[in-house]
Structures are given as structure tokens and as C-alpha cells.
Design an enzyme around this catalytic site. Structure first.
Site, PDB file in Angstrom:
ATOM      1  N   ASP A 378       0.816  -1.207   0.000  1.00  0.00           N
ATOM      2  CA  ASP A 378       0.000   0.000   0.000  1.00  0.00           C
ATOM      3  C   ASP A 378       0.853   1.262   0.000  1.00  0.00           C
ATOM      4  OD1 ASP A 378      -2.661   1.339   0.443  1.00  0.00           O
ATOM      5  OD2 ASP A 378      -1.671   1.967   2.295  1.00  0.00           O
ATOM      6  N   GLU A 431       1.114  -0.491  -5.148  1.00  0.00           N
ATOM      7  CA  GLU A 431       0.147   0.571  -5.408  1.00  0.00           C
ATOM      8  C   GLU A 431       0.957   1.855  -5.505  1.00  0.00           C
ATOM      9  OE1 GLU A 431      -3.410   3.253  -3.571  1.00  0.00           O
ATOM     10  OE2 GLU A 431      -1.871   2.369  -2.332  1.00  0.00           O
TER      11      GLU A 431
END
Length: 709
Positions: A378, A431
Site C-alpha cells: 500500500d 500501489e
């Protein structure tokens, strides 16, 4: 006789994972993992019944002190830890049930180098700060440790830490394998013993996770995918979820499931991205073993499991990592590097060796103990840049005067090298939303080493284009074709994730313009474009059946919508596209190579029609994709074909089975020697309104994908 604490610990063999060894089942009440851990300590657990165990406990009170000097660390472990190269710290730190001097108890170890005093506080000692002090190691590692007899699995505990300034702190265990259910915050002595039954999957998962294989991911939030029918406010446990999720994913044809963070987090509305227990599966949904059962059942059904992993930041909850020993131990002390303005959280100090070892060990832990098949990392962009979400004066340049966070970049490279060296049959997925070069390129070529990267630009452009009224799409044609200019600069994954259906953005369905029929037709067309565009795929839960409202983490998905034919049509479309993607090599064999894609006609902005070829290793598997971005039907539309022969329509998003209007090409179409689109042969087709149609060269007309079960 117990060894003195300042003596060198004799070398001990590393603990084998539960999946890699056979464990003799102990008798009576001796925990299974105790057997394994006791062997590490060079002892042997007696196959004793309850009376014998009770007798040992009585003897222990007479013989052993409240805390005994004991260690699982060797000199080599300490050297690796200090250098940041110990990638299995979870085998050493935390709480481990072991046998010492013939007595079963628990070994505790915690890193608090700036503490004056560390002791164990727990239910069994009435949370007394003085009764069970741990011993600090003599080697300057900052590790406090000790063996406490007659403490076992299920005991609730924390560490009391008196800082160098005299501050009194009560901290949960950073390496705890289980935590109390929030809002309670204590750690729990637990184990990760599990007799895995996914051997077949683990032995052959390289064939499922390879970059030349179909990779279609169903992203989901465990707490809101479905709830208990009788009590809608109650979560399904991991094993209850398995009973519903596995058959659903199997039916839909997704190859992988991605769980939004299931690590322990105190604040449920954070969706799991504010983690406090990095090594603990969230107790909201059950035990570690119940999560393992869920993963095992997915594996047995041929479905891979990706876990969201958050090494970018952590919350400032007083019981967790922040200010752990009274100093900025895990976070960067400089607020310009150590505090995240967007999430009001704290950023790991990637330049500190012990912190790097903590994070990489955590990544390895989920791949090792939980058999995860990949990690989606993330907020990588926030890690890469020192000025991320910061104004002028709120950040400081690196030593070269740039804005790159060199320590974080170095950490990410080391993380990927460690993962792929130890688990080469898994994937790491970034990401990352910027144009940082080489995110999914090998470290040895100067890249960050990820297996894949989210194609955020494609996602934003696609949603913006499809949100435009079809009448005006011809003025935005470059928006939908631009992605092919850079589609092969990285190993891209195409994401329609949870971030696109929150904060007032609306659901995927409600982003589409027009009346109800056009909204559903546009969504089917968008998904058809996604599944035929180069790159792997990711779709957030609910989008596969046309959820009408934004995602709400507090409620279950609106499964009742599947009572209606329009939503059934969206579900059937996604199911057919998944099977198309998995069955047609042209869509995945060379998914990250330029040679896998060729424009037939990418310039027809006036009609808003796109035509392209998808190619695999064998030309006989080539596909021709036609996308009509307007609600106008085109009859007798000529398209150039790669070779002469008969071409059959194998997929049509306008099929009646998908709640379309049924404008299809039902019979195989023979090419004519008419030059078109720069090709010697062509066919005349009917182009459906707001529809996608896909052709493949065949001798006989195959069954269409809407008919496949």
C-alpha cells in the site's frame, strides 16, 4: 541448572515452519507448538497426561524463579538483527511457549534499547509492574527477554516499559500473534500451528502466479463482504466466510482474492490500513487457525490469496509502536520524515537496520506462516518521495538535493529481493501512482523489484472517459487510447479498487452516464475493455454485480440486487470475461510485451470505435476486439483481419444473457480478399450499441462465453 544470562547462548537450529515438518502429536494437554518449540530449546516434552503436567507445574513453583534467564537468540541472530538482515525475527521475538528445565512456560522477548526497565504485566500477575522483570541482554542489542513458567497459550499480556526519562508506558507486543478484540488492546500468547492440507497448491502455485498466466483479482474487505443473516451487526468468522466465499469465487472465475489488511487494527473505519498488530490476524474475525483454514480452502479450490501489506505508516495509538520505549524507536524522529500529514500517522524509519528487519520479517511471516501467494504493498508513492503531500518548507531534500526518499527506496529493493529469494513463486504488487521509473523492474537493472504495479493512469483515464456522455466521447478519444503509449513500460495491473467507490465518488455503475439500460451497457463495455486491455486485472467486491451505492464498510454488500435481471447480467458478464481471460492465451501469454497488442483502428474518433488485436505465442489464438463507445448500432461495418479464414464471435457484451439488446454476429464470418485497415483480408460485421464483440479464427462456431458454466 539454568544458564546465567551473560553466557553465550549455544547455537540453536532455526524453527521449521509447520508446513515443512512432521510434528508428533503430543498427548493430553501439551500444546502442539510447545513440542516444536521445546525441541528448539534442546529439550523433550514428555508425553504426559494432565496429572503429570500438573505435577510439573507444582515443581516449577518450588524450583524456578518468577522470571528465568533464557534466550532464543544466538550471537549470529543478534548480528543479523543489528545489521538489518534477519528476515525471520518472528521466530525469536514475541511470546513463545517452550519447555525450560522440564517446565512448560512462555519465553518473552521485546526490543526496547532506550528503556530503564521492562517487565511483563498480565492477567496472571494482576498487571503488577514489578513482579516479572525481564532481563536486558549484555550485547547492546536492546533486547529484553526471559522465561516465565506456567504461562501458556491464551494468556493476555503487555510490556511495562520505564523510559530513560522516567516515563511509564504500557505497550502491546509488536510481535504478538494474536490481540484482544478492539477496543481492548492487550496481546495474547498464541501459536500459528496448523496442519496444512494445501500441499498440491503450494507445490504448483508457480503455474498460477506467473507473469505469463491469467491473473484476475477479486479485492474484498472481510468485514463488509457479507454479514450474519440473523445478526447483521456481527461479522462472519474466517471459517464461516470460507463456506460462502470459496464457491462464489470459483463460480465467478477469479484467479485470486485480495484481502484488504487483515492485520490487527484498533480503528475499524480505517479499513485495516492503520495497523497496530503487524503479526496478528484481526481477532474481529476469529483465530489465526481460522484464517489459515480460509486460505487453505481457497487454495484447494485453485484460488490464490494476496494480502494487503502496509509498511508505509502506523497509527499513534499509545499502546502500540509509536514512542515505543519513550523514544522514536520505529518512526523517524524528524517530523518531516516521520509524520504523515494525510493520514495523521507515523512513518517507519527505513534507515534504521532493526526497523528494516522488523518490516521484512513481517512480510516473510505472512508468506511463510499463512501461505499467502502475494503481497500488495500500500501507498508506495508516499514512501518514495520526501515531499509527498507536503508543502514548501515541510520537507528536506536528500543528500543529492532531490526529493526521493533514498532510505525507503533502498528498503523496498531489499524487501523485494528477500521475498523473491525466499518465495520465488509469489508476487509483490505496488500501489504506486507516479511516473517513478522501474517499479516493476528487477533490482539488478536499477528497478524496485516489484512483480507488478497498479496502472493508476489507465484507471483514472478510463473512468473519466466512460463517465462522459457518449455524444461527446469523440472529443475525448485520446483519453481512452493514451494508455497504450506506456502500457508496457511496467508490468501493469488494471485496478478498479475500493478507492474508486468511496468518498462521494459513487459506485462503478453510477459513474456511467445515461438511462438505466445505458448505465448497465456502459459498465459491461468498460469491463470488456478492461479484460481485453494488456495487463492483469483487479475488481473490487460489489462491482461484479453492479452495486448501486458506494461501498459502506459498516454493512454487507447489497446481495439482494441479484434478484434483478440487470444485475444478474453484470454478474454474468464478469463471469464470462473471467473465463474468456483464462481460456484465451492471447489475453495473457504476452500480457506485458509490446508484441501482444496491435491496433487495427485506434483513430476512429468520429464513431468512437476501437479495434485491436490481442496476440499470444500462436497466431491461431489471435483475437480481434471491437469496442463501440456509443449507443449507435453499425450494420455492415468492415474490419481488417489478421489472416483469411472463418472468424467467429466468441463474446458479445450486448448478448441478451447479459441484459443486452441482443445485437450479435451469430454465424462464422468468412474473410473476403478486400484490403481494409492495412490488411489483405476483411469481414463485414454488425457492431452492437455500447458493446464489445470479440472474434477468433475457428473452423467451427464455438460456444459463446455467455453460455459457459
Amino acid at each position: 541448572m539454568a544458564k546465567k544470562h551473560d553466557q553465550t547462548e549455544p547455537a540453536q537450529p532455526a524453527a521449521k515452519s509447520a508446513a515443512a515438518k512432521k510434528t508428533v502429536k503430543p498427548k493430553a494437554d501439551v500444546p502442539k507448538e510447545t513440542v516444536a518449540n521445546a525441541k528448539i530449546a534442546g529439550k523433550k516434552v514428555a508425553a504426559a497426561g494432565p496429572k503429570a503436567v500438573a505435577k510439573k507445574e507444582v515443581e516449577a513453583k518450588a524450583i524456578l524463579n518468577a522470571v528465568e534467564p533464557y534466550s532464543r537468540f544466538t550471537d549470529f541472530d543478534i548480528a543479523l538483527f543489528k545489521s538489518g538482515k534477519h528476515y525471520k525475527l518472528y521466530e525469536k521475538f514475541g511470546s513463545h511457549v517452550v519447555e525450560f528445565e522440564g517446565v512448560i512456560g512462555t519465553y518473552f522477548a521485546v526490543w526496547a534499547p532506550n528503556a530503564q526497565h521492562v517487565s511483563l504485566i498480565a492477567n496472571f500477575n494482576g498487571w503488577n509492574r514489578e513482579s516479572h522483570p525481564l532481563f536486558v541482554r549484555w550485547d547492546g542489542s536492546g533486547i529484553w527477554e526471559g522465561f516465565i513458567p506456567n504461562v501458556g497459550v491464551g494468556e493476555t499480556y503487555k510490556y511495562y516499559i520505564r523510559s530513560s526519562t522516567g516515563e511509564d508506558l504500557e505497550k502491546s507486543d509488536p510481535f504478538a500473534l494474536r490481540w484482544e478484540v478492539a477496543p481492548k488492546t492487550a496481546s495474547i500468547v498464541a501459536d500459528t500451528y496448523y496442519e496444512w492440507k494445501d500441499v498440491e497448491w503450494m507445490a504448483g502455485r508457480e503455474g498460477h502466479n506467473g507473469l505469463n498466466r491469467p491473473y484476475s483479482v477479486y479485492e474484498m474487505h472481510i468485514g463488509s463482504w457479507a454479514r450474519n443473516h440473523e445478526s447483521p451487526d456481527e461479522f462472519l468468522t474466517y471459517d464461516q466466510l470460507a463456506d460462502k466465499l470459496v464457491p462464489y469465487i470459483t463460480e465467478m472465475g477469479f484467479t485470486h482474492v485480495e484481502f484488504m489488511p487483515i492485520m490487527e487494527h484498533p480503528y475499524y473505519p480505517s479499513w485495516g490500513y492503520q495497523i497496530t498488530g503487524f503479526f496478528a490476524a484481526s481477532s474481529r474475525y476469529g483465530t489465526p487457525q481460522q484464517l489459515m483454514y480460509l486460505i487453505e480452502q481457497l487454495h484447494k479450490a485453485g484460488i490464490g490469496v494476496i494480502l494487503d501489506w502496509v509498511p508505509s505508516h502506523f497509527p499513534g495509538d499509545i499502546h502500540a509502536l509509536y514512542n515505543f520505549d519513550g523514544t522514536h524507536l520505529y518512526e523517524h524522529a524528524d517530523v518531516r520524515k516521520g509524520f504523515h500529514p494525510d493520514w495523521k500517522s507515523y512513518i517507519f524509519n527505513y534507515g534504521r537496520n532493526e526497523v528494516r528487519a522488523f518490516l521484512i520479517s513481517n512480510a516473510i511471516f505472512w508468506l511463510d506462516r499463512y501461505h499467502a501467494d502475494g503481497l500488495r504493498v500500500d501507498a508506495v508513492a508516499s514512501m518514495l518521495y520526501l515531499d509527498y503531500s507536503r508543502n514548501h518548507g515541510e520537507w528536506e531534500t536528500n543528500i543529492y538535493g532531490g526529493n526521493e526518499n533514498l532510505e525507503a527506496i533502498s528498503f523496498l529493493k531489499e524487501f523485494n529481493e528477500a521475498v523473491y529469494s525466499m518465495f520465488p513463486d509469489t508476487q509483490t504488487i505496488a500501489e504506486e501512482s507516479t511516473s517513478f521509473t522501474g517499479v516493476s523492474r528487477p533490482v539488478y537493472t536499477g528497478g524496485l523489484g516489484f512483480g507488478m504495479k497498479w496502472m493508476m493512469g489507465w484507471m483514472h483515464d478510463s473512468i473519466k472517459y466512460f463517465s462522459t456522455d457518449p455524444l461527446y466521447r469523440k472529443y475525448h478519444h485520446n483519453q481512452i487510447t493514451f494508455s497504450l503509449i506506456y502500457a508496457f513500460t511496467e508490468n501493469f495491473m488494471l485496478p478498479f479498487s475500493h478507492d474508486e467507490v468511496v468518498y462521494g465518488k459513487g459506485s462503478m455503475l453510477r459513474k456511467m452516464p445515461g438511462d438505466e439500460w445505458q448505465q448497465f451497457a456502459n459498465l459491461r463495455l468498460l469491463y470488456s475493455y478492461m479484460f481485453t486491455h494488456p495487463g492483469t486485472k483487479l475488481l473490487f467486491m460489489g462491482a461484479e454485480f453492479g452495486q448501486g451505492t458506494e461501498w459502506n464498510y459498516q454493512n454487507s454488500l447489497d446481495w439482494y440486487l441479484l434478484e434483478y435481471p440487470n444485475h444478474q447480467g453484470i454478474k454474468a458478464t464478469v463471469k464470462a470475461l473471467n473465463h474468456l481471460y483464462r481460456d484465451e492465451p492471447a489475453l495473457y501469454e504476452k500480457g506485458f510485451e509490446w508484441s501482444s497488442f496491435e491496433w487495427v483502428d485506434g483513430g476512429n474518433s468520429n464513431d468512437s470505435i476501437l479495434i485491436y488485436n490481442r496476440k499470444g505465442h500462436d497466431a491461431e489464438n489471435d483475437l480481434v476486439v471491437v469496442l463501440n463507445m456509443t449507443p449507435i448500432t453499425h450494420h455492415g461495418y468492415r474490419i481488417g483481419m489478421p489472416s483469411k479464414g472463418k472468424w467467429s464471435e466468441i463474446f458479445n457484451s450486448d448478448a441478451k444473457a447479459f441484459w443486452g439488446s441482443g445485437v450479435e454476429n451469430t454465424n462464422p464470418l468468412a474473410t473476403e480478399p478486400v484490403s481494409w485497415h492495412g490488411r489483405d483480408n476483411s469481414i463485414m460485421i454488425t457492431v452492437p450499441p455500447l458493446g464489445a464483440t470479440i472474434f477468433k479464427k475457428t473452423a467451427v462456431a464455438p460456444a459463446k462465453y455467455e453460455l459457459k458454466k
